[in-house]
Write a protein that holds these residues in place. Structure first.
Motif, PDB file in Angstrom:
ATOM      1  N   MET A 130       0.805  -1.219   0.000  1.00 16.38           N
ATOM      2  CA  MET A 130       0.000   0.000   0.000  1.00 16.38           C
ATOM      3  C   MET A 130       0.838   1.268   0.000  1.00 16.38           C
ATOM      4  N   PHE A 131       1.986   1.245   0.693  1.00 20.52           N
ATOM      5  CA  PHE A 131       2.765   2.479   0.848  1.00 20.52           C
ATOM      6  C   PHE A 131       4.167   2.394   0.240  1.00 20.52           C
ATOM      7  N   GLY A 132       4.530   1.218  -0.267  1.00 23.93           N
ATOM      8  CA  GLY A 132       5.848   1.067  -0.846  1.00 23.93           C
ATOM      9  C   GLY A 132       6.971   1.101   0.165  1.00 23.93           C
ATOM     10  N   ILE A 133       6.648   0.837   1.437  1.00 23.15           N
ATOM     11  CA  ILE A 133       7.645   0.850   2.508  1.00 23.15           C
ATOM     12  C   ILE A 133       7.956  -0.591   2.889  1.00 23.15           C
ATOM     13  N   ASP A 134       9.212  -0.965   2.785  1.00 24.84           N
ATOM     14  CA  ASP A 134       9.617  -2.340   3.085  1.00 24.84           C
ATOM     15  C   ASP A 134      10.102  -2.412   4.531  1.00 24.84           C
ATOM     16  N   LEU A 135       9.179  -2.681   5.422  1.00 27.66           N
ATOM     17  CA  LEU A 135       9.506  -2.736   6.847  1.00 27.66           C
ATOM     18  C   LEU A 135      10.107  -4.092   7.208  1.00 27.66           C
TER      19      LEU A 135
END
Length: 225
Positions: free
Chosen positions: A85-90
């Motif tokens: 959804m946000f393109g953040i690879d946590l």
């Protein structure tokens, strides 16, 4: 016959799991308390657009949704959804911390509300009769008294988070439950590693429970002096 001879070799893995479990729990309780306080302020905000109080509505919806869905689902949603959804690879650890803190905040906001409501309403009326504003009376009169009701409940939330952090193992966080799974896979022993993990969980929660009981007794004794 139970076998625990694997402990000599694999105890460091369990101890590392304990450290990660405590790390997750401490960080999430701090973040959950801060966010929970913000939710409480939002829910009690007098800001309105016409007859609608948007901050109160948002906080109420958030609390109900979080409390009405399983933490395991929330962990998976943060871990998988942050990238989609946000393109953040946590990382798995960060995802677990965020999800558990988000969950804890909903409960902390209700703990704060209950603690403040437990203060005698006469205290508020007395403060207002002296000419104090609502915010000033809350800051100087109500909150200091409510803290004695809130802190023990926050401590109980800490105990709950220690146990709930075991769900982080599903996304590969190396906490205590994940450590037990590693030992199971390495030794082909199914039950005993889980028993060792259970003992560590009990030591953590029992010790914290006794500490909280001591602090609560000290707070009550200070009220009598």
């Amino acid at each position: 016959m139970f076998r625990f001879d694997f402990l000599e070799e694999y105890m460091p893995i369990f101890l590392e799991g304990v450290q990660i479990t405590l790390g997750i729990s401490i960080i999430t309780v701090i973040l959950g308390t801060l966010f929970g306080s913000l939710l409480f302020l939002m829910k009690n905000s007098s800001i309105s657009i016409g007859k609608v109080k948007p901050l109160k509505i948002l906080a109420s919806i958030y609390i109900e949704v979080v409390r009405g869905t399983p933490m395991l689902l929330q962990i998976l949603l943060v871990y998988s959804g942050s990238k989609l959804m946000f393109g953040i690879d946590l990382t798995a650890f960060t995802s677990a911390v965020i999800a558990i803190a988000v969950n804890s905040a909903a409960y902390v906001s209700e703990i704060i509300r209950a603690g403040i409501e437990a203060v005698d309403i006469g205290q508020t009326e007395a403060a207002r009769s002296l000419g104090m504003s609502k915010s000033l009376s809350m800051r100087l009169i109500i909150v200091p008294q409510a803290i004695k009701n809130i802190l023990p409940a926050i401590g109980n939330e800490f105990v709950a988070v220690i146990k709930e952090s075991s769900m982080a193992s599903v996304i590969g966080v190396g906490e205590l439950m994940f450590s037990a799974k590693i030992v199971q896979g390495a030794t082909y022993i199914s039950l005993e590693p889980l028993m060792v993990a259970a003992v560590f969980y009990f030591i953590l929660t029992f010790s914290l429970g006794r500490l909280l009981g001591y602090v609560e007794r000290r707070m009550k004794s200070s009220d009598t002096h």
